[in-house]
Design a protein around this motif. Structure first.
Motif, short mmCIF file in Angstrom:
data_model
loop_
_atom_site.label_atom_id
_atom_site.label_comp_id
_atom_site.label_asym_id
_atom_site.label_seq_id
_atom_site.Cartn_x
_atom_site.Cartn_y
_atom_site.Cartn_z
N ARG A 246 -6.57 19.72 2.33
CA ARG A 246 -6.76 18.20 2.47
C ARG A 246 -7.98 17.81 1.54
O ARG A 246 -8.80 18.32 1.33
CB ARG A 246 -7.30 18.18 4.12
CG ARG A 246 -6.09 18.54 5.11
CD ARG A 246 -6.69 18.74 6.43
NE ARG A 246 -7.61 19.42 6.63
CZ ARG A 246 -8.80 19.42 7.09
NH1 ARG A 246 -9.13 18.16 7.71
NH2 ARG A 246 -9.83 20.26 7.19
N GLY A 247 -7.95 16.42 1.49
CA GLY A 247 -8.98 15.87 0.62
C GLY A 247 -8.07 15.41 -0.54
O GLY A 247 -7.03 15.32 -0.85
N GLY A 248 -9.07 14.67 -1.35
CA GLY A 248 -8.38 14.25 -2.66
C GLY A 248 -8.15 15.40 -3.72
O GLY A 248 -8.81 16.45 -3.38
N ASP B 269 -14.00 6.01 -4.87
CA ASP B 269 -13.07 6.86 -5.62
C ASP B 269 -12.20 6.03 -6.49
O ASP B 269 -11.26 5.44 -5.90
CB ASP B 269 -12.19 7.87 -4.85
CG ASP B 269 -11.56 8.84 -5.49
OD1 ASP B 269 -11.29 8.85 -6.82
OD2 ASP B 269 -11.32 10.05 -5.04
N ARG C 211 -9.68 7.01 -8.09
CA ARG C 211 -8.19 7.35 -8.26
C ARG C 211 -7.33 6.90 -6.90
O ARG C 211 -7.95 7.44 -5.79
CB ARG C 211 -8.30 8.91 -8.41
CG ARG C 211 -9.19 9.43 -9.50
CD ARG C 211 -9.38 10.80 -9.24
NE ARG C 211 -9.90 11.25 -7.65
CZ ARG C 211 -9.87 12.33 -7.29
NH1 ARG C 211 -9.62 13.54 -7.75
NH2 ARG C 211 -10.61 12.57 -6.01
N GLY D 210 -6.62 9.62 -4.83
CA GLY D 210 -8.04 10.26 -4.12
C GLY D 210 -7.99 9.96 -2.63
O GLY D 210 -8.08 10.76 -1.78
N VAL D 211 -7.79 8.45 -2.48
CA VAL D 211 -7.77 8.17 -0.98
C VAL D 211 -6.64 8.37 -0.38
O VAL D 211 -6.51 8.82 0.70
CB VAL D 211 -8.11 6.53 -1.06
CG1 VAL D 211 -6.80 5.80 -1.44
CG2 VAL D 211 -8.49 6.18 0.41
N ALA D 212 -5.40 8.75 -1.17
CA ALA D 212 -4.15 8.83 -0.32
C ALA D 212 -4.07 10.50 -0.49
O ALA D 212 -3.14 10.93 0.40
CB ALA D 212 -3.03 8.76 -1.43
N GLY D 213 -4.99 11.32 -0.66
CA GLY D 213 -5.03 12.73 -0.50
C GLY D 213 -4.92 13.06 1.12
O GLY D 213 -5.56 12.06 1.85
N GLN D 214 -3.94 13.98 1.35
CA GLN D 214 -4.12 14.37 2.81
C GLN D 214 -5.41 14.33 3.48
O GLN D 214 -6.36 14.86 3.16
CB GLN D 214 -3.58 15.56 2.99
CG GLN D 214 -2.92 16.03 4.52
CD GLN D 214 -2.37 17.30 4.74
OE1 GLN D 214 -1.70 17.78 3.66
NE2 GLN D 214 -2.40 17.82 5.82
N GLY D 215 -5.39 13.74 4.65
CA GLY D 215 -6.42 13.67 5.58
C GLY D 215 -6.66 14.48 6.66
O GLY D 215 -7.40 15.29 7.21
N VAL D 216 -5.47 14.51 7.65
CA VAL D 216 -5.13 15.38 8.52
C VAL D 216 -4.03 16.11 8.54
O VAL D 216 -2.88 15.54 7.90
CB VAL D 216 -5.38 14.57 9.85
CG1 VAL D 216 -6.72 13.92 10.16
CG2 VAL D 216 -4.18 13.45 10.15
N ASN E 52 -1.44 13.30 7.37
CA ASN E 52 -2.03 12.08 6.96
C ASN E 52 -3.28 12.13 6.16
O ASN E 52 -4.28 11.63 6.60
CB ASN E 52 -2.04 10.99 8.00
CG ASN E 52 -1.24 9.97 8.25
OD1 ASN E 52 -0.70 9.54 7.31
ND2 ASN E 52 -0.40 9.80 9.08
#
Lengths: 273, 447
Positions: free
Chosen positions: A166-168, A185, A187, A190-196, A273
């Motif tokens: 999870r994360g960017g 960020d 990228r 970056g923000v789209a990287g999995q959060g949960v 997400n």
């Protein structure tokens, strides 16, 4: 790398976020900023903050030495933090830390000779449901074990950037620190990287599978469907007569709803997400 | 209705963190309703709802807002405590990542109610990805007119800054957080005066937890009756319970206040590997341990208090019957010693000494007086420091000794190598005896 005019411009951008006359509030982000340039809070970094904020070196140093994330010695390319607090300990976090420490030949807050890895054991990282966790430059690797952690660290030493759970996507310590100074960020990934992941969603997935909804407790209250925007403020809480309510009846209560709620059959869902 | 997804309901929606998804799923409807009301009516609404703080103390939110002096000519501030760090607590981080706009909407409503034109989210530094999502969401909200000047044509202005901390558990304590936000070491302040009158920059300030504020738009949207239909009379509403440790499906379970551990364990597949429950924390490591005798305690503020502990952040860390309680307590005490800010002597010195005693005991070198010494030290720490960190540090020790006293008493040392022990034993068959574990086995309770 000496601090530049560009650093100074970024510092002033940080200061401008805070109310006039309250520039000292910018100190924490500014320490992240100078660390992003130099890999640690150096004497020059302290001087820079003191000068920009009109406070003393002692005042800056007192703050810089208080917080765990400010480093006095340059961090390696990758800061590997293994949580060994209770939930992670219960699921094997200590064994993960011991294995990495043994393999890398370094202890807590030490850096490998080749300068690639700084190892630390971390206190609770607020991801207890993914235990045991470790982070690399603060991106999460979930449910690790000694072998998988070793593989991740070996990949880092080979110059690869293994994808976090999870994360960017991994970025350099300098780039991470720059984001901690409050800059977006750049990228999109970056923000789209999995959060949960699944653990965060455990309850809501259970509810979706069973058809449980929060509004089932109150007749007539349709909290999980979009409200008509012109409804009077009291409409939503007005109690209705019958005491039984089903998911079907509650969606019927909001016929104007422009989109179905998540969990409605036919709505595509991601489980992450 | 065992699970009641309210705050967690959007987390499965595709791209749940974006404004487009949020607006499609009721987003910013509560704000529109709020701005049509007077700030005082909103404070009354939140008071009537019975919402209590989700950050640990359970203070009534509406009452806190009501303490802000009005017409005093001073700037007011709203500060969100997003410094999630209490061991076991992992609810705010996913909320901020999966549904950042719900926090932002709650912030705008709360700021309007207490007449604050500036708000800050004090975000735990390590949560870098939550910071990305929050900063992106704040930028979107500004562009859409939900933040900035004349919000939705109401004449109300609000600026919101996401401020990352730098690694200090103590900054979750609200006055330490305020000092940190002012660019100082995060050390607690003496109270009174309270933040309501002398908070950030010595101005009236509301400090609220993430989950608390994210609940507000739902109350505004759906009303007091709906909110009170869940939970208990004195603690209504849904609550995110965080299960971790020796549990089959660790995770976030949002359920009505007052749900029991038995019910939560049922949802989460029970204790890992079908083992027996030995101990658990109801609300993070700072809340006294409970045991299998407390499975039916209603997990709301009063219910847990009556059982001798605290609801805290509803962070349930589950320990099965394989754990070595001495090792657990030693590790948690190390945490408090590391995180003590050093301001108050009982906490700074007390935690350090207690780690030394517990470590010595764990190495099999304890003596019969150690338990009394620890209890006495805790007696002299509890209530004798500026903030609750010190009280929290005594919780695992006092409750651990209360329920598992035998495990803290020395017996004749066993063989030179000692028996093996591993708190992780049942989780993944991990090897026993890490370096820090020393050579336990010299204590009656060690496995």
């Amino acid at each position: 790398m000496p601090l530049t005019e560009q650093t100074r411009a970024a510092a002033r951008e940080i200061i401008a976020r805070y109310p006039e006359g309250r520039s000292r509030s910018a100190l924490l982000p500014m320490l992240h900023l100078v660390q992003s340039e130099q890999g640690a809070v150096t004497a020059e970094g302290v001087e820079f903050c003191a000068e920009e904020l009109g406070i003393t070196h002692a005042e800056v140093s007192a703050v810089a030495t208080f917080y765990t994330m400010y480093k006095r010695r340059p961090v390696g390319d990758w800061l590997v933090s293994v949580c060994t607090n209770l939930s992670c300990l219960l699921r094997g976090g200590e064994e993960v830390y011991e294995r990495l420490s043994k393999n890398l030949g370094v202890g807590h807050d030490q850096t490998t000779e080749d300068g690639t890895i700084t190892l630390e054991h971390a206190e609770c990282l607020a991801a207890c449901d993914y235990a045991p966790v470790m982070t690399v430059n603060y991106e999460f690797y979930d449910q690790v074990n000694p072998d998988s952690a070793e593989e991740i660290v070996e990949a880092l030493r080979r110059g690869e950037r293994p994808a976090p759970t999870r994360g960017g996507p991994l970025c350099t310590f300098g780039e991470s620190s720059f984001q901690l100074a409050g800059f977006e960020d750049p990228r999109p990934e970056g923000v789209a990287g999995q959060g949960v992941g699944t653990p965060s969603l455990a309850g809501v997935l259970l509810a979706e599978a069973a058809g449980w909804k929060a509004e089932d407790g109150v007749a007539g209250a349709p909290p999980l469907t979009p409200l008509p925007s012109n409804a009077p403020p009291s409409a939503a809480s007005a109690p209705a007569a019958p005491a039984s309510s089903s998911p079907a009846s509650s969606s019927a209560a909001a016929p104007a709803s422009p989109a179905p709620a998540p969990g409605t059959p036919g709505v595509p869902q991601t489980k992450v997400n | 209705m065992p699970v009641t997804p309210v705050l967690t309901r959007r987390w499965t929606a595709p791209e749940s963190w974006t404004l487009a998804t949020y607006e499609r799923l009721d987003g910013y409807q509560g704000l529109r309703r709020a701005l049509a009301q007077s700030p005082d009516d909103l404070i009354k609404l939140v008071k009537d709802s019975g919402l209590r703080g989700r950050g640990g103390a359970g203070f009534p939110t509406g009452m806190k807002w009501g303490f802000i002096p009005q017409g005093d000519g001073k700037p007011h501030y709203l500060v969100i405590n997003a410094d999630e760090g209490e061991p076991g607590t992992c609810k705010d981080a996913p909320l901020m990542k999966a549904d950042p706009h719900s926090l932002i909407e709650g912030i705008v409503i709360a700021a309007y109610a207490v007449r604050a034109n500036r708000a800050f989210i004090y975000l735990r530094g390590e949560l870098i990805h939550a910071g990305r999502r929050l900063r992106a969401a704040v930028a979107e909200a500004y562009r859409a007119g939900y933040l900035g000047r004349d919000i939705l044509g109401s004449g109300f202005d609000l600026d919101l800054v996401v401020h990352s901390g730098a690694g200090a558990y103590i900054c979750g304590e609200e006055t330490a957080l305020l000092d940190s936000l002012e660019g100082r070491r995060g050390q607690p302040r003496l109270r009174p005066p309270f933040p309501a009158t002398h908070g950030l920059y010595a101005s009236p300030t509301v400090v609220n937890n993430v989950e608390t504020i994210a609940t507000v738009p739902f109350i505004v949207n759906y009303g007091v009756d709906w909110f009170r239909s869940m939970g208990r009379e004195r603690a209504p509403g849904p609550k995110i319970y965080s299960l971790s440790g020796h549990v089959t499906h660790p995770g976030q379970y949002e359920a009505p206040m007052g749900t029991t551990l038995r019910e939560l364990l049922d949802m989460a597949g029970g204790v890992l590997g079908g083992r027996k429950l030995k101990a658990w924390t109801p609300g993070g490591s700072s809340t006294p341990l409970l045991t299998a005798d407390h499975l039916d305690v209603p997990l709301d503020f009063e219910g847990v208090q009556e059982a001798g502990s605290l609801l805290g952040t509803a962070a349930l860390m589950i320990m099965d019957d394989s754990v070595d309680m001495l090792k657990i307590v030693r590790r948690l005490t190390q945490f408090y010693a590391h995180e003590s800010c050093g301001k108050c002597t009982p906490c700074r010195e007390g935690t350090t000494w207690m780690v030394q005693i517990l470590s010595r005991m764990e190495r099999g070198q304890g003596d019969p007086d150690d338990v009394d010494t620890l209890v006495d030290a805790c007696d002299n720490i509890f209530g004798r420091a500026f903030c609750a960190l010190a009280d929290g540090a005594t919780s695992p020790i006092v409750s651990g000794i209360k329920f598992f006293r035998n495990e803290f008493l020395p017996i004749t040392p066993v063989g030179p190598s000692g028996s093996t022990t591993s708190v992780a034993g049942s989780a993944n068959g991990a090897a026993a005896g890490g370096a820090a574990a020393g050579t336990p086995g010299a204590y009656a309770g060690a496995h």
